[in-house]
Design a protein around this motif. Structure first.
Motif, PDB file in Angstrom:
ATOM      1  N   VAL A 423       0.835  -1.201   0.000  1.00  0.00           N
ATOM      2  CA  VAL A 423       0.000   0.000   0.000  1.00  0.00           C
ATOM      3  C   VAL A 423       0.867   1.247   0.000  1.00  0.00           C
ATOM      4  CG1 VAL A 423      -1.771   1.270   1.273  1.00  0.00           C
ATOM      5  CG2 VAL A 423      -1.850  -1.221   1.169  1.00  0.00           C
ATOM      6  N   ALA A 424       1.972   1.230   0.752  1.00  0.00           N
ATOM      7  CA  ALA A 424       2.872   2.390   0.787  1.00  0.00           C
ATOM      8  C   ALA A 424       3.424   2.687  -0.600  1.00  0.00           C
ATOM      9  CB  ALA A 424       4.007   2.140   1.771  1.00  0.00           C
ATOM     10  N   LEU A 425       3.748   1.652  -1.363  1.00  0.00           N
ATOM     11  CA  LEU A 425       4.276   1.859  -2.703  1.00  0.00           C
ATOM     12  C   LEU A 425       3.189   2.361  -3.652  1.00  0.00           C
ATOM     13  CD1 LEU A 425       6.561  -1.295  -2.986  1.00  0.00           C
ATOM     14  CD2 LEU A 425       7.152   0.999  -2.251  1.00  0.00           C
ATOM     15  N   LEU A 426       1.957   1.896  -3.460  1.00  0.00           N
ATOM     16  CA  LEU A 426       0.853   2.394  -4.287  1.00  0.00           C
ATOM     17  C   LEU A 426       0.598   3.877  -4.009  1.00  0.00           C
ATOM     18  CD1 LEU A 426      -1.686  -0.591  -4.082  1.00  0.00           C
ATOM     19  CD2 LEU A 426      -0.185   0.041  -5.993  1.00  0.00           C
ATOM     20  N   VAL A 427       0.664   4.265  -2.752  1.00  0.00           N
ATOM     21  CA  VAL A 427       0.506   5.685  -2.402  1.00  0.00           C
ATOM     22  C   VAL A 427       1.646   6.500  -3.009  1.00  0.00           C
ATOM     23  CG1 VAL A 427       0.527   7.329  -0.484  1.00  0.00           C
ATOM     24  CG2 VAL A 427      -0.797   5.221  -0.306  1.00  0.00           C
ATOM     25  N   LEU A 428       2.853   5.948  -2.983  1.00  0.00           N
ATOM     26  CA  LEU A 428       4.004   6.626  -3.588  1.00  0.00           C
ATOM     27  C   LEU A 428       3.757   6.884  -5.071  1.00  0.00           C
ATOM     28  CD1 LEU A 428       6.983   7.569  -3.652  1.00  0.00           C
ATOM     29  CD2 LEU A 428       7.613   5.172  -4.013  1.00  0.00           C
ATOM     30  N   VAL A 429       3.307   5.864  -5.776  1.00  0.00           N
ATOM     31  CA  VAL A 429       3.045   6.018  -7.211  1.00  0.00           C
ATOM     32  C   VAL A 429       1.957   7.056  -7.457  1.00  0.00           C
ATOM     33  CG1 VAL A 429       2.179   4.838  -9.264  1.00  0.00           C
ATOM     34  CG2 VAL A 429       3.826   3.694  -7.770  1.00  0.00           C
ATOM     35  N   ALA A 430       0.873   6.987  -6.661  1.00  0.00           N
ATOM     36  CA  ALA A 430      -0.252   7.909  -6.849  1.00  0.00           C
ATOM     37  C   ALA A 430       0.176   9.363  -6.637  1.00  0.00           C
ATOM     38  CB  ALA A 430      -1.379   7.539  -5.892  1.00  0.00           C
ATOM     39  N   ILE A 431       0.964   9.617  -5.596  1.00  0.00           N
ATOM     40  CA  ILE A 431       1.389  10.996  -5.310  1.00  0.00           C
ATOM     41  C   ILE A 431       2.369  11.496  -6.359  1.00  0.00           C
ATOM     42  CG2 ILE A 431       2.684  12.427  -3.677  1.00  0.00           C
ATOM     43  CD1 ILE A 431       1.390  10.909  -1.419  1.00  0.00           C
ATOM     44  N   LEU A 432       3.285  10.632  -6.814  1.00  0.00           N
ATOM     45  CA  LEU A 432       4.261  11.064  -7.809  1.00  0.00           C
ATOM     46  C   LEU A 432       3.610  11.335  -9.161  1.00  0.00           C
ATOM     47  CD1 LEU A 432       7.384   8.833  -7.059  1.00  0.00           C
ATOM     48  CD2 LEU A 432       6.922  11.175  -6.358  1.00  0.00           C
ATOM     49  N   LEU A 433       2.492  10.669  -9.456  1.00  0.00           N
ATOM     50  CA  LEU A 433       1.773  10.959 -10.697  1.00  0.00           C
ATOM     51  C   LEU A 433       1.198  12.375 -10.677  1.00  0.00           C
ATOM     52  CD1 LEU A 433      -0.116   7.592 -11.365  1.00  0.00           C
ATOM     53  CD2 LEU A 433       1.815   8.549 -12.662  1.00  0.00           C
ATOM     54  N   VAL A 434       0.814  12.837  -9.493  1.00  0.00           N
ATOM     55  CA  VAL A 434       0.245  14.178  -9.353  1.00  0.00           C
ATOM     56  C   VAL A 434       1.342  15.211  -9.128  1.00  0.00           C
ATOM     57  CG1 VAL A 434      -1.333  15.612  -8.002  1.00  0.00           C
ATOM     58  CG2 VAL A 434      -1.893  13.215  -8.440  1.00  0.00           C
ATOM     59  N   ARG A 435       2.339  14.839  -8.324  1.00  0.00           N
ATOM     60  CA  ARG A 435       3.428  15.763  -7.986  1.00  0.00           C
ATOM     61  C   ARG A 435       4.758  15.024  -8.144  1.00  0.00           C
ATOM     62  NH1 ARG A 435       3.855  20.630  -5.502  1.00  0.00           N
ATOM     63  NH2 ARG A 435       5.753  21.026  -4.285  1.00  0.00           N
ATOM     64  N   PRO A 436       5.315  15.017  -9.348  1.00  0.00           N
ATOM     65  CA  PRO A 436       6.506  14.198  -9.635  1.00  0.00           C
ATOM     66  C   PRO A 436       7.713  14.544  -8.776  1.00  0.00           C
ATOM     67  CG  PRO A 436       5.489  14.997 -11.656  1.00  0.00           C
ATOM     68  CD  PRO A 436       4.812  15.714 -10.532  1.00  0.00           C
ATOM     69  N   GLN A 437       7.828  15.783  -8.305  1.00  0.00           N
ATOM     70  CA  GLN A 437       8.987  16.169  -7.508  1.00  0.00           C
ATOM     71  C   GLN A 437       8.871  15.767  -6.053  1.00  0.00           C
ATOM     72  OE1 GLN A 437       6.673  18.120  -8.723  1.00  0.00           O
ATOM     73  NE2 GLN A 437       6.403  20.056  -7.602  1.00  0.00           N
ATOM     74  N   GLY A 438       7.767  15.144  -5.656  1.00  0.00           N
ATOM     75  CA  GLY A 438       7.563  14.765  -4.273  1.00  0.00           C
ATOM     76  C   GLY A 438       6.833  15.856  -3.513  1.00  0.00           C
ATOM     77  N   LEU A 439       6.492  15.564  -2.259  1.00  0.00           N
ATOM     78  CA  LEU A 439       5.674  16.480  -1.479  1.00  0.00           C
ATOM     79  C   LEU A 439       6.358  17.825  -1.254  1.00  0.00           C
ATOM     80  CD1 LEU A 439       4.274  13.952   1.176  1.00  0.00           C
ATOM     81  CD2 LEU A 439       3.073  14.918  -0.796  1.00  0.00           C
ATOM     82  N   LEU A 440       7.645  17.808  -0.907  1.00  0.00           N
ATOM     83  CA  LEU A 440       8.364  19.051  -0.636  1.00  0.00           C
ATOM     84  C   LEU A 440       9.509  19.289  -1.594  1.00  0.00           C
ATOM     85  CD1 LEU A 440       8.542  19.065   3.296  1.00  0.00           C
ATOM     86  CD2 LEU A 440       6.812  20.069   1.795  1.00  0.00           C
ATOM     87  N   GLY A 441       9.570  18.500  -2.663  1.00  0.00           N
ATOM     88  CA  GLY A 441      10.635  18.663  -3.635  1.00  0.00           C
ATOM     89  C   GLY A 441      10.406  19.867  -4.536  1.00  0.00           C
ATOM     90  N   ARG A 442      11.455  20.292  -5.194  1.00  0.00           N
ATOM     91  CA  ARG A 442      11.376  21.439  -6.085  1.00  0.00           C
ATOM     92  C   ARG A 442      11.264  20.964  -7.517  1.00  0.00           C
ATOM     93  NH1 ARG A 442      16.520  25.228  -6.381  1.00  0.00           N
ATOM     94  NH2 ARG A 442      17.268  23.326  -7.403  1.00  0.00           N
ATOM     95  N   ALA A 443      10.283  21.479  -8.227  1.00  0.00           N
ATOM     96  CA  ALA A 443      10.078  21.093  -9.618  1.00  0.00           C
ATOM     97  C   ALA A 443      11.265  21.560 -10.465  1.00  0.00           C
ATOM     98  CB  ALA A 443       8.792  21.708 -10.153  1.00  0.00           C
ATOM     99  N   GLU A 444      11.738  20.689 -11.378  1.00  0.00           N
ATOM    100  CA  GLU A 444      12.847  21.032 -12.248  1.00  0.00           C
ATOM    101  C   GLU A 444      12.440  20.810 -13.702  1.00  0.00           C
ATOM    102  OE1 GLU A 444      16.311  18.869 -11.208  1.00  0.00           O
ATOM    103  OE2 GLU A 444      16.410  19.621  -9.160  1.00  0.00           O
ATOM    104  N   ARG A 445      12.974  21.662 -14.528  1.00  0.00           N
ATOM    105  CA  ARG A 445      12.679  21.548 -15.959  1.00  0.00           C
ATOM    106  C   ARG A 445      13.564  20.476 -16.569  1.00  0.00           C
ATOM    107  NH1 ARG A 445      12.803  26.523 -20.354  1.00  0.00           N
ATOM    108  NH2 ARG A 445      12.184  25.278 -22.185  1.00  0.00           N
ATOM    109  N   VAL A 446      12.973  19.601 -17.358  1.00  0.00           N
ATOM    110  CA  VAL A 446      13.704  18.518 -18.017  1.00  0.00           C
ATOM    111  C   VAL A 446      13.756  18.801 -19.502  1.00  0.00           C
ATOM    112  CG1 VAL A 446      13.813  16.056 -18.471  1.00  0.00           C
ATOM    113  CG2 VAL A 446      12.945  16.875 -16.275  1.00  0.00           C
ATOM    114  N   GLY A 447      14.978  18.771 -20.084  1.00  0.00           N
ATOM    115  CA  GLY A 447      15.125  19.004 -21.518  1.00  0.00           C
ATOM    116  C   GLY A 447      15.343  20.456 -21.847  1.00  0.00           C
TER     117      GLY A 447
END
Length: 447
Positions: A423-447
């Motif tokens: 379940v913890a891994l499923l929650v991880l996948v679900a949150i990263l789909l919405v916020r790829p940088q993580g809960l407190l991570g900083r969004a970075e431009r790719v490419g």
């Protein structure tokens, strides 16, 4: 270079020394036994009432009946892990197990020592619900109890996750050997708890503890944390600093950590043995009832120390000069170096702090059981916590750890406990789909 060699030699010597007292203890001629005390709280008077005549079985050894004062004791032939079962049919009418799932318990018995087991009894229905499936129903008491368990597990995971996140933030290295730093904290603390420095330096044996003999777990834990910091220092100075200077790619360094993890794990197995063990202090305690939840004194103290430590780490990172330097290096290493920050010194301190925090987390987890491969068992949860909170952020690792701990434990309200890590891994996948940088991570431009 001389300091590095001394660190590596000392680390290797302690690993080898772990095997020596273990072998000696196995030859001890003293007897060992499983013992305990059966009692429940009278709901009217609030007094503890002993349970007489209850049947307790140690699998493959024998059966014993509790005495008039509720005590029982059964000798076992040798040190090892034993399964102890309580016959619930032999309990007095109206007395039941507080947690029906704990009718069968595992207990590690050391050579020449008695191992205590604790069956929590209560008058009336069990505290985990009255569903027909044996107490797995959803109730306010069970939700509260699992929430406390989730916070406890999350705080312990956070101790390791913060160090891993800081190492990644300052070096870009995904360190799979961080799990073994958690295990090292457990084993080093166990070593000092039972044998003291005399287990490493034989001529110290005539001296009092902690030099010539084992010491109280609290003092042993301090030595265990120091050993964890020294391990972090030795790994950085002995392996990864040279790899960075030689221009070894981060992918190659990550593969190196995988190999190092496997090597250390089997060195631990050779030195410590495959059987799980327990610390010499606080092995079995009666839980305190606080409102509608129960928690043992050792867990309450460990959780409090975890909060104090994590708050201290947070304040250090925010307000001290070195803490700001760590965050600056994690944020932008090149800019920090051009600003006059000694990046190599910061990285070394991060490795030392990460090793110490991982060791302390291992000590807290080891209050239940010490295992040679414990770090590997929770490695996936540590990585999930760091990724969920945001790679390279200390505060994100803390938040991610709490989310993982709560998710794992509360999920057992509706699914089998053996599936809770999923379940913890499923929650991880679900949150990263919405916020790829993580809960407190900083969004970075790719490419």
């Amino acid at each position: 270079m001389k300091t590095m060699r001394l660190s590596l030699v000392g680390l290797l010597a302690m690993l080898i020394a772990l095997a020596i007292p273990s072998a000696a203890g196995a030859q001890d001629g003293d007897t060992q036994a499983v013992f305990g005390n059966l009692e429940f709280e009278d709901p009217e008077t609030g007094e503890d009432v002993p349970v007489e005549g209850a049947s307790i079985t140690v699998v493959d050894v024998g059966t014993v009946v509790s005495e008039t004062d509720g005590t029982f004791r059964l000798e076992v032939p040798e040190a090892g892990t034993y399964v102890v079962e309580l016959d619930i049919e032999s309990l007095p009418e109206g007395v039941v197990l507080r947690n029906p799932e704990r009718q069968s318990l595992e207990r590690v018995v050391e050579a020449g020592q008695d191992g205590r087991v604790l069956f929590a009894l209560t008058a009336g229905e069990s505290d985990l619900g009255s569903a027909a499936d044996g107490g797995s129903g959803i109730s306010g008491r069970r939700v509260a109890q699992l929430t406390v368990e989730g916070l406890k597990q999350g705080l312990y995971i956070a101790m390791a996750a913060i160090g891993l996140s800081l190492i990644f933030g300052t070096t870009g290295l995904v360190n799979f050997a961080h799990a073994e730093m958690v295990t090292w904290g457990q084993l080093a603390t166990y070593f000092f708890n039972f044998y003291g420095l005399a287990g490493l330096i034989g001529f110290l044996a005539p001296l009092p503890g902690p030099l010539g003999d084992g010491v109280n777990l609290i003092i042993a834990a301090v030595f265990g944390v120091i050993a964890g910091g020294l391990m972090g220092y030795a790994l950085d100075r002995g392996i990864f600093r040279g790899a960075r200077r030689s221009g070894v790619s981060l992918i190659a360094q990550m593969v190196m950590t995988i190999g190092l993890s496997i090597l250390l794990r089997y060195v631990f197995l050779y030195s410590f043995g495959g059987n799980p063990r327990t610390f010499g202090d606080f092995a079995a305690q009666r839980a305190w009832k606080i409102w509608i939840v129960e928690i043992t004194p050792k867990d309450l103290v460990a959780m409090t120390l975890s909060v104090v430590t994590l708050v201290g780490v947070g304040l250090y990172l925010v307000y001290t000069r070195m803490g700001k330097a760590m965050r600056a290096v994690a944020d932008n290493r090149d800019l920090a170096e051009s600003s006059g920050i000694d990046v190599q010194r910061v990285i070394t301190l991060v490795w030392v702090a990460g090793g110490g925090l991982a060791a302390l987390g291992g000590v807290f987890f080891g209050l239940d059981q010490v295992k040679w491969d414990f770090g590997f068992r929770i490695l996936l949860l540590i990585f999930a916590s760091v990724t969920l909170g945001g790679l390279g952020t200390a505060f994100g690792a803390l938040l991610g750890s709490l989310v993982v701990g709560l998710t794992i434990n509360l999920s057992t309200l509706v699914i089998d406990a053996e599936l809770k890590n999923m379940v913890a891994l499923l929650v991880l996948v679900a949150i990263l789909l919405v916020r790829p940088q993580g809960l407190l991570g900083r969004a970075e431009r790719v490419g």
